[in-house]
Design a protein around this motif. Sequence first.
Motif: not given
Length: 202
Positions: A25-52
């Motif tokens: 989990v944490l390595p995956f979010f670190k990977y997404l953060s690196s994409l944004r910082k490198q401007n490879e995915a500037p509009r990348l938005t991550t959310g949670i959808i939960t029945n909770a």
Amino acid sequence: MSGSLVHDLWDLFSSKKGYQLYPDVLPFFKYLSSLRKQNEAPRLTTGIITNADNRVPGILSSLGLWINSKRHEVRNNQSDSPQTDVDFDIDFITMSYDTGTEKPSPRIFEAASRLSGIGTIEASQCIHVGDGLIADYYGAVKAGWHGVLLSRDKEETPPADLRLLTQETMTSSGESAPPEKDIPCIRDLLGLKALLSPTDLT
């Protein structure tokens, strides 16, 4: 059940004391953060959808994820102002507790799209990953999103409940069920990297 026991159980399952993150989990979010910082995915938005319920943000924060406080607001039908200057792991959380509707209803996915805070977004630009065949994969597809099934049990190929989709859910609505081989399935979140193209992330 005694009041003290109820309190102890509520406390246990309201923080990291009752949960544990999978190692990817944490390595995956670190990977997404690196994409944004490198401007490879500037509009990348991550959310949670939960029945909770509303314990979810606090639990995720206690587990080490950086969570934006933005949530769907049912009382005045407005969302908090987006915080665009901070690199959150989770940019927003859409909970059935707030929306009054649960996965697999398309309404909760539509609420998530509105809450994303990135302007106009088409359902076809959204990807939903979850471990529930009906609530997550099927719900996302019905909402027009791309669905990816997360099946962490390496002994299940395909996942044990996969045939429920063909036998009960889609066929009962008169739709053609997708072949099992056409349902994207990953074993951990890092497996999503292989399914994403640059155009998926921008």
